[in-house]
Design a protein around this motif. Sequence first.
Motif, mmCIF file in Angstrom:
data_model
loop_
_atom_site.group_PDB
_atom_site.id
_atom_site.type_symbol
_atom_site.label_atom_id
_atom_site.label_comp_id
_atom_site.label_asym_id
_atom_site.label_seq_id
_atom_site.Cartn_x
_atom_site.Cartn_y
_atom_site.Cartn_z
ATOM 1 N N PHE A 23 -5.297 5.827 -1.114
ATOM 2 C CA PHE A 23 -4.242 5.055 -0.442
ATOM 3 C C PHE A 23 -3.877 5.663 0.903
ATOM 4 O O PHE A 23 -3.575 4.936 1.861
ATOM 5 N N SER A 54 -6.388 5.200 7.927
ATOM 6 C CA SER A 54 -7.776 4.920 8.304
ATOM 7 C C SER A 54 -8.582 6.187 8.530
ATOM 8 O O SER A 54 -9.287 6.345 9.526
ATOM 9 N N VAL A 59 0.827 -1.203 0.000
ATOM 10 C CA VAL A 59 0.000 0.000 0.000
ATOM 11 C C VAL A 59 0.864 1.258 0.000
ATOM 12 O O VAL A 59 0.511 2.273 -0.617
ATOM 13 N N SER A 110 -5.931 7.211 2.886
ATOM 14 C CA SER A 110 -6.995 6.860 3.831
ATOM 15 C C SER A 110 -6.883 5.411 4.279
ATOM 16 O O SER A 110 -7.215 5.075 5.418
ATOM 17 N N ILE A 111 -6.411 4.540 3.390
ATOM 18 C CA ILE A 111 -6.217 3.132 3.772
ATOM 19 C C ILE A 111 -5.117 3.012 4.826
ATOM 20 O O ILE A 111 -5.247 2.283 5.819
ATOM 21 N N SER A 133 -13.666 5.952 4.965
ATOM 22 C CA SER A 133 -13.654 4.712 4.187
ATOM 23 C C SER A 133 -12.982 4.940 2.841
ATOM 24 O O SER A 133 -13.081 6.018 2.247
ATOM 25 N N TRP A 134 -12.297 3.906 2.353
ATOM 26 C CA TRP A 134 -11.630 4.048 1.063
ATOM 27 C C TRP A 134 -12.643 4.147 -0.069
ATOM 28 O O TRP A 134 -12.372 4.738 -1.117
#
Length: 470
Positions: free
Chosen positions: A237, A243, A180, A239-240, A246-247
């Motif tokens: 990416f 967190s 990621v 946000s993934i 939500s992606w």
Amino acid sequence: MDKPLIGSGQINYLTMTSGDDGIIKGGPTTSSWTCKIHPLFNAVTSAACVVMAWGLMYFFFGMTPGSDLASVVLLISCSWACGKIADMLYLPPLLGMLLAGLVLRNSGHYDVDQNVFQPHIINLREVALTVLLVASGLSLDPAMLKKLSLVVTQLAILPCITETIAAAVVTHYLLGLPWVWGLLLGSILSPVSSAVILPALLDFKQKGLGEDKGIITLVMAACSFDDIFCISAFGVFLSIIFSEGSWQTNAMRGPIEVAIGVCVGIVWGIITGFIPHKCESSLTLKRTYIITAGGVLLTFGSKMIDLPGAGPLAIMTAAFVSAICWKKNDCFSDNVEMATNNVWDFLEPLLFASIGTEIDLSSIRPTLITSASVLLIITSLVRVATCFFVLKDTNFNLREKIFVNIAWLPKATVQAAIGPIALDMARSRDERLIPYASDVLAISVLAILITAPIGAIAMTLRGEYLLKKY
């Protein structure tokens, strides 16, 4: 009309023309021997202007050596001077400007209060980019854009996808970055720098190069969508990793920003297409101010509502629509483009010098340079292969396809803007991720240092040859 001008024992002739504002314009058609060394006089005059500007800043604002204001003035002055020197050496002026900022920052001569001056510098940089986007929108060819719409979309998206995936694979096995993080780095590296390629593209357009097949329009239009797509992927990416929301929500931001940018741009473009009215005085000045000031408001307004990608697209769309309206109503639309280009020439040194100041050489590990070079070579080859695939069904010849690939390589603006974001978030949220974020920033910096000069020099020195008709 031609009027004789008598002076210094000889006669010169001045060709007088009238512009759309009724202003008499002219220039000498012959010159004395002194005019043959005009670059020297130009340098002396420019140096005198700089010295007087320093004096005025001292008397009006109390600017003293070593102050923050002096650092900013020194940055702009050196950037302008280095740009002129680079131009005299037949190199891209932006290269000299970029290096001026880099040297001043890393030698300690540019050191300003980050809480006072740096926000204003960033805002001025946004204004400069806005003017550049306006000039680009005014230069788009509607007929060619319609003809090449499918190619524009493919050229904006497919190379970014393949380059991002390639970056993730290389960094995972070469540097040990998680997948990621590799995708995040790929989304940072993929965007093409509009600030690097647009000045050269506008120059080629003014010379009439590549206009018969719409090459300049293709690259300029695809550049805007390219940046939006990559910045949207970067948000997903990011946000993934951290967190933040939500992606799925972040993935929808891209299409939303495109839709909002196009719609707002069309509306504003129609308004500026009819206001001011063509019968008003100082028409070119008013149009230039309204379309440029409106672009600045769109830039900061889109950031205020947390849709930063919509602003650049709205600016280019508004300028494009405005130019169409002006051409239908009167014959003076090209004058606005020329005026906007003049404003850009004034702001250009600040833009590239400020990008150079974002680069901190002390943050780059020597061992990372080799890995980053390998990464950039591989991802660039992947991008080139994808570009050739996209252009295979077009009527471009081999030289023109090579030109598009050269224009599609430089990195600078987006990398400087979003490269530090992951590191800032890691410092505030999870210090365990700082090593990954530091590598991402360092590679982003190296991408600017390597690709921006190479791409700009290649475009400047070989662009006319590659686009020239034979």
